[in-house]
Write a protein that holds these residues in place. Sequence first.
Motif, PDB file in Angstrom:
ATOM      1  N   GLU A  76       1.091   4.101  -2.935  1.00 27.53           N
ATOM      2  CA  GLU A  76       0.744   5.491  -2.614  1.00 27.53           C
ATOM      3  C   GLU A  76       1.915   6.436  -2.857  1.00 27.53           C
ATOM      4  OE1 GLU A  76      -0.605   5.435   1.447  1.00 27.53           O
ATOM      5  OE2 GLU A  76      -2.470   4.395   0.937  1.00 27.53           O
ATOM      6  N   ARG A  77       3.109   6.021  -2.457  1.00 30.45           N
ATOM      7  CA  ARG A  77       4.283   6.898  -2.546  1.00 30.45           C
ATOM      8  C   ARG A  77       4.869   6.970  -3.949  1.00 30.45           C
ATOM      9  NH1 ARG A  77       4.059  10.562   1.094  1.00 30.45           N
ATOM     10  NH2 ARG A  77       3.613   9.691   3.130  1.00 30.45           N
ATOM     11  N   PRO A  80       3.036   6.790  -7.087  1.00 30.48           N
ATOM     12  CA  PRO A  80       1.731   6.651  -7.748  1.00 30.48           C
ATOM     13  C   PRO A  80       1.793   6.440  -9.255  1.00 30.48           C
ATOM     14  CG  PRO A  80       2.082   8.929  -7.080  1.00 30.48           C
ATOM     15  CD  PRO A  80       3.207   8.123  -6.499  1.00 30.48           C
ATOM     16  N   ASP A 139       1.758  12.651  -5.754  1.00 31.70           N
ATOM     17  CA  ASP A 139       1.166  12.774  -7.085  1.00 31.70           C
ATOM     18  C   ASP A 139       1.903  13.825  -7.912  1.00 31.70           C
ATOM     19  OD1 ASP A 139      -0.915  10.918  -6.532  1.00 31.70           O
ATOM     20  OD2 ASP A 139      -2.174  12.516  -5.686  1.00 31.70           O
ATOM     21  N   ARG A 167       0.841  -1.209   0.000  1.00 28.10           N
ATOM     22  CA  ARG A 167       0.000   0.000   0.000  1.00 28.10           C
ATOM     23  C   ARG A 167       0.875   1.257   0.000  1.00 28.10           C
ATOM     24  NH1 ARG A 167      -3.599  -1.730   3.373  1.00 28.10           N
ATOM     25  NH2 ARG A 167      -2.448  -1.149   5.215  1.00 28.10           N
TER      26      ARG A 167
END
Length: 178
Positions: A27-28, A30, A144, A23
């Motif tokens: 997330e890190r 993307p 992002d 996860r």
Amino acid sequence: MSTPHVLLGLLASGTKHGYELKRAHDERLPQARPLAYGQVYATLGRLLRDGLVTPAGQERLAGPDRTAYALTEEGRTALDRWLGTVEPPMPHVNSTLFAKVVVALLAADVDRARAYLIAQRRAHTDRLRELTALKTAPSATIDDVVAADYAIAHLDADLRWLHTTLDRVADWHREVHP
């Protein structure tokens, strides 16, 4: 990408189990290809075997036992060594895009090669718009924005190259097919 080093980096902030590492990676990073759970656990197995991580306890929530992992001193040293090593610029052009353009210029007529380059330029431009929208969205995280900036810089370089190559198609074709 060095998956083992990325996992070591994600463990630098504290213990995590495989699901948390997957996860956190997704997330890190993307814009990177998401990690498969199997890849995470296989990599953790190698890191454990090599003494770079150690089990730090187990927990059971609503499923199987989850083993948490922590960095060892050797793992921290390996991570620091990797972070301190400058990545050399790639010595060879290794890109499907490059190979496809060269083959299109070799195997196709001028109009077909131009059509491919124009279609590819359109696809790159569309992706640039998507990434720009992603990084300017109110919900965009710094992860992002940084990932989008990286991708945008590479797409921009590809677009400049596609434009230059499009300008050279007729000359290239004459050289290859005298």
